[in-house]
Design an enzyme around this catalytic site. Structure first.
Site, PDB file in Angstrom:
ATOM      1  N   HIS A  80      23.859  75.471  90.554  1.00 32.98           N
ATOM      2  CA  HIS A  80      23.807  73.924  90.672  1.00 32.98           C
ATOM      3  C   HIS A  80      25.086  73.316  90.172  1.00 32.98           C
ATOM      4  CE1 HIS A  80      21.798  70.095  90.525  1.00 32.98           C
ATOM      5  NE2 HIS A  80      22.703  69.737  89.498  1.00 32.98           N
ATOM      6  N   CYS A  81      25.767  72.715  90.928  1.00 28.92           N
ATOM      7  CA  CYS A  81      27.114  72.178  90.354  1.00 28.92           C
ATOM      8  C   CYS A  81      27.058  70.656  90.131  1.00 28.92           C
ATOM      9  CB  CYS A  81      28.107  72.516  91.445  1.00 28.92           C
ATOM     10  SG  CYS A  81      29.904  71.820  91.177  1.00 28.92           S
ATOM     11  N   PRO A  82      27.479  70.354  88.947  1.00 28.00           N
ATOM     12  CA  PRO A  82      27.231  68.948  88.497  1.00 28.00           C
ATOM     13  C   PRO A  82      28.275  68.206  89.060  1.00 28.00           C
ATOM     14  CG  PRO A  82      27.675  70.271  86.447  1.00 28.00           C
ATOM     15  CD  PRO A  82      27.516  71.175  87.752  1.00 28.00           C
TER      16      PRO A  82
END
Lengths: 399, 158
Positions: free
Chosen positions: A167-169
């Site tokens: 999950h890439c913020p």
């Protein structure tokens, strides 16, 4: 009880469980926390604007007009890739409908046999053989499915994602099967853009300093200092990330698998998905078919809600309201099951505890008493497994 | 989808949903989309095995065709990359074309083979490509032959 049944058409994205936000009537799908994504946008657009304002006029005249042209093309490519990564469905697997969930539960029961009372039932795992390797498929208690190989549950978005990478913020979304190539191209093109801007900043400062002196150059083009700072720090992180993902792609691995050490080679375990050939691996990941989204976000469905015409009384329920909240996912108390597009076939009641008042469904008896058997069978320690493995903490690696 | 509902309406007039069978994915070849061709015991009395296996095998070939890594998919990928994937806004991908073909095939199979036998196949894309859902209908008029009547066998097994 006087109540008026109203049926209205809603888009399916409005009823999707999970913690995503949708925009443009379901066309755009992102995670809930978007703050860091806005920062990414600001940094890219801001730095490029400074470049176009300060450096490009000078360089276009003194070196070549191709420099700003190429910069513009590269900038548009970076933005296109960023927006594609952020706005698209990463490969979310829809949750099992009640009938499917029950069918799977029955299969599990049949495999596990009778567990004596008081003993914890064995973990729900299915073994499959892929290219000669035994791979364990874990059961997701939130989505009520056996996760396909390489899928993982993202605790931030509360979805199972196929070929889950991380999950890439920075892009405000999960990176999975459907948007991994856009993510990779984003990091690659951003690396190129950063190197490009950094190089031409230096060239510009040097060229100007020869004529006017270093201090005056900085006074004339103050933006340069900012750009150099941003580019310098971005270079280290983004170029490193691009290198890391190039390595992963050549081995056909995901970040998730790399962190967990799934195919690290101990116990003669090898990656069953790799073609053992770097070119083939790269081609598969980057040039493979464009997988369609299996979440029908913009499809229409019926939403029945009753509007009580008598003021004091809440809508009568033939089904108790807690029916959807007492599912086998104690970590997510307000989970609700998506409405079935064919309500005549759906045997489960639909109560949208979050958004609407519960709707009475006279023709739907709770034929799936999934509340009664499952809480007794679900071991309390098993549920956190879904969250622990989704978060990128290298606990397994340390073991 | 609209036509499927139409079939369903016809079935609904004279039949009630008795049970559902779910054919799981076959992962022996990797993560490519394939479904198990194992014949479920619930369908033994409803449909002949060769017909059923034929349908599933045909679906598997369609999915294999959609996911095939070959010259055409590489060309499509490279061309799309060169246009920053904007071409996908106007062009249909090969996968989507094959999915439409699959939808038409399932509809045709339902009309010709499965609905007359009181069965209905749901397109796997509506179930996240995880399972092929086969709904088994019983005649409302008939008695005794219903297995678990209108509820799925979840409650009866408990």
């Amino acid at each position: 009880m006087s109540a008026v049944m109203m049926t209205r058409k809603v888009r399916k994205w409005e009823k999707l469980p999970g913690k995503n936000t949708f925009c443009c009537d379901g066309r755009v799908m992102m995670a809930r926390q978007k703050g860091v994504f806005y920062l990414t946008l600001f940094l890219i657009v801001g730095t490029c604007s400074l470049f176009f304002a300060f450096e490009c006029p000078y360089l276009a005249i003194h070196l070549s007009p191709a420099i700003p042209v190429f910069a513009i093309l590269l900038f548009f490519f970076v933005m296109a890739m960023l927006l594609r990564t952020s706005f698209s469905d990463p490969g979310v697997l829809p949750r099992a409908l009640p009938e499917e969930a029950t069918f799977i539960e029955m299969e599990i029961e049949a495999t596990n046999g009778n567990v004596p009372a008081g003993q914890r039932p064995p973990p729900r795992i299915r073994n499959v053989q892929i290219n000669g390797q035994i791979v364990k498929l874990k059961y997701c208690y939130t989505c009520k499915i056996f996760r396909p190989p390489r899928a993982s549950h993202c605790s931030i978005c509360d979805n199972c994602v196929d070929r889950f990478d991380h999950h890439c913020p920075w892009v405000g979304n999960c990176v999975g099967k459907r948007n991994y190539r856009y993510f990779y191209l984003f990091t690659l093109s951003l690396s190129l853009l950063t190197i490009y801007i950094f190089t031409f900043n230096i060239v510009h400062v040097v060229m100007r300093s020869v004529n006017s002196g270093f201090v005056k150059t900085l006074q004339d083009t103050p933006g340069t200092v900012l750009e150099v700072l941003v580019c310098f720090f971005t270079l280290w992180s983004v170029v490193g990330l691009t290198g890391f993902h190039t390595y992963l792609i050549s081995l056909n691995q995901t970040t998730n698998e790399d962190i967990k050490g799934s195919w690290s080679g101990k116990n003669r375990v090898q990656n069953p998905y790799s073609h053992k050939n770097i070119i083939n691996n790269c081609c598969e990941v980057l040039c493979g078919p464009a997988y369609p989204s299996v979440l029908d976000r913009r499809g229409l469905m019926r939403d029945d809600l009753s509007v009580p015409t008598s003021a004091a009384e809440p809508a009568t329920n033939s089904n108790p309201v807690p029916q959807t909240t007492k599912t086998t996912a104690p970590l997510i108390p307000n989970e609700h099951t998506p409405d079935d597009a064919k309500p005549s076939m759906a045997d489960a009641a639909i109560a949208h505890a979050e958004k609407r008042s519960p709707s009475p469904r006279e023709d739907k008896l709770p034929t799936l008493p999934k509340s009664s058997p499952t809480p007794t069978k679900v071991p309390p320690l098993a549920s956190p497994e879904t969250d622990a493995e989704a978060s990128i903490i290298a606990k397994d690696k340390a073991l | 989808m609209a036509t499927e509902f139409h079939n369903l309406q016809e079935l609904r007039h004279s039949a009630s949903l008795a049970n559902k069978v779910f054919l799981q994915r076959d992962y022996s070849d990797g993560t490519t989309c394939r479904f198990q061709t194992k014949f479920p015991s619930e369908l033994e009395s409803r449909i002949e095995r060769p017909l059923f296996e034929d349908t599933v095998k045909r679906l598997n070939t369609y999915y294999a065709e959609a996911e095939k890594m070959g010259g055409q998919s590489y060309l499509e990928g490279c061309l799309a990359c060169a246009t920053a994937y904007l071409i996908f806004l106007c062009m249909e991908t090969r996968y989507e074309k094959v999915l439409k073909k699959i939808g038409r095939y399932i509809q045709e199979q339902n009309e010709k083979i499965y609905a007359p036998r009181g069965l209905l196949i749901t397109d796997p894309i509506e179930r996240g490509m995880r399972v092929i859902e086969i709904s088994i209908y019983e005649d409302r008029g008939s008695s005794g032959s219903c297995s678990g009547s209108s509820s799925t066998s979840g409650s009866s097994a408990r």
